[in-house]
Each structure stands twice: as structure tokens, then as C-alpha cells.
Design an enzyme around this catalytic site. Structure first.
Site, PDB file in Angstrom:
ATOM      1  N   SER A  58       0.834  -1.200   0.000  1.00  0.00           N
ATOM      2  CA  SER A  58       0.000   0.000   0.000  1.00  0.00           C
ATOM      3  C   SER A  58       0.869   1.251   0.000  1.00  0.00           C
ATOM      4  O   SER A  58       1.977   1.246   0.535  1.00  0.00           O
ATOM      5  CB  SER A  58      -0.925   0.011   1.221  1.00  0.00           C
ATOM      6  OG  SER A  58      -1.827   1.093   1.161  1.00  0.00           O
ATOM      7  N   ASP A  59       0.351   2.303  -0.624  1.00  0.00           N
ATOM      8  CA  ASP A  59       1.071   3.571  -0.655  1.00  0.00           C
ATOM      9  C   ASP A  59       0.049   4.704  -0.562  1.00  0.00           C
ATOM     10  O   ASP A  59      -1.036   4.618  -1.152  1.00  0.00           O
ATOM     11  CB  ASP A  59       1.889   3.707  -1.934  1.00  0.00           C
ATOM     12  CG  ASP A  59       2.810   4.916  -1.883  1.00  0.00           C
ATOM     13  OD1 ASP A  59       3.829   4.847  -1.164  1.00  0.00           O
ATOM     14  OD2 ASP A  59       2.514   5.930  -2.543  1.00  0.00           O
TER      15      ASP A  59
END
Length: 200
Positions: free
Chosen positions: A77-78
Site C-alpha cells: 500500500s502507498d
């Protein structure tokens, strides 16, 4: 299906916030910190950026665990904050934090979070992103510096943490709260269905 037979979730993140959110799903999980390069070249949209970096983080962890015989779904995730076309990542120093927070105060910005899920064995992948609009209170310079002095903005995209003291400077949000924290749990639960993993 017993908990022992459920596929393991492999979180590709060192973020305590993301670890807490993964834990809240009630599924077996392990942490494998990704050391993926987070630099981005060329002109791409914030949505493309967070999806690309999420895939890169998850793919890096998949390569890391190839020799460990671990089965499960890797989650990368970012998160980035976007204001008036500028992507705000983590601040480089306190002056950078002040610049970001000064720009955000009294305005609405967007938070983009990308999520990539990759099956550790087959490489099967799904990737998506979520956007939440956040309205900030107008702050004085003194209030901004007082917040920076707490140390909370140091490693946060956009220089604030909505789940911490940063909640006191947020006026309202439109969209998924957990997206702003860094992992849109509702969207992730839908993505896990691709791998026959059901949260409920």
C-alpha cells in the site's frame, strides 16, 4: 473454515497504522517490510503513482519470500496527499512540514491510497486505489509549529496523522477515513474476495 486453514495475509509495510488495520480484519497475518525503491520518474497521476508503488512494494516482498515457502496474499500500500496538483509525500525536515501544513490549512485536499494484492505463489494480482477529500481548519503559524514540535508529522504523507493529534486540525472528510490513515480496509476486503478470502 477454521482460522488455521485461512490464507495468510502478508503485509508489505513497516507502518504501525497499517499493521493495526490489518490486525482488525481478524485474519492470520505476518509482516514483511518492503525495501522497495519509492522514487517515481515521469509525469503520472497520483492514482497511477500510488498503484504503481503499491505493486512495487508487494512485488519486492514476493521476491524476498520466494525461498521461505510462505503461502498467502501479499498486501502492498502507498498513500499520498495531493493539494492543488502537488503531491505531498513525507516531509524531509521541519521546514518542509511547515510548508505543507501552511498550504493545507483552511483548504480541501485529497488523499490517495493505492493497494496491491499479490498471491505469493501464483503471482495473481489485483490493484486499486481510493480517494478521500479532507478539509483542514485554518491554523496560525504558532499552531502549526506546536503540532510539528510533537514529532507526529515527521514520517507522515502531507505532514499530519488523522488518527493522532492531527485529528484536531481536520475539519471534515468526504470518503473513507481509513484511506486517510493509510489502508482503505473496506476496499481491501473487496479485493481479497478475488483470492477467495472473506472477512465476513
Amino acid at each position: 473454515m477454521s482460522a488455521a486453514k485461512l490464507p495468510t495475509l502478508i503485509l508489505a509495510s513497516s507502518s504501525p497504522r497499517r499493521q493495526e488495520l490489518i490486525q482488525s480484519l481478524g485474519l492470520p497475518y505476518i509482516i514483511r517490510v518492503s525495501d522497495a525503491d519509492e522514487s517515481v520518474e515521469g509525469q503520472i497521476t497520483p492514482a497511477e503513482m500510488v498503484e504503481m508503488l503499491s505493486v512495487r512494494k508487494a512485488s519486492t516482498v514476493r521476491e524476498m519470500i520466494q525461498s521461505e515457502d510462505i503461502e498467502g496474499v501479499i498486501i502492498g500500500s502507498d498513500t499520498v496527499v495531493v493539494h492543488q496538483g502537488e503531491v505531498l509525500g513525507k516531509p524531509v525536515n521541519e521546514e518542509d512540514s511547515f510548508r505543507m501544513l501552511k498550504g493545507l490549512q483552511g483548504a480541501v485536499h485529497e488523499v490517495f491510497s493505492g493497494v496491491a494484492c499479490i498471491d505469493a505463489k501464483s503471482g495473481k494480482m489485483t490493484v486499486s486505489h481510493q480517494v478521500t477529500k479532507v478539509s483542514m481548519k485554518p491554523l496560525t503559524d504558532e499552531q502549526i509549529w506546536n503540532y510539528i514540535a510533537t514529532g507526529e508529522p515527521k514520517d507522515k504523507a502531507g505532514s499530519y496523522a488523522i488518527q493522532g493529534l492531527g485529528a484536531t486540525i481536520v475539519k471534515s472528510i468526504e470518503g473513507d477515513y481509513f484511506n486517510v490513515v493509510g489502508l482503505p480496509i473496506s476496499m481491501l476486503s473487496d479485493m481479497l474476495l478475488t483470492f477467495d478470502i472473506r472477512v465476513l
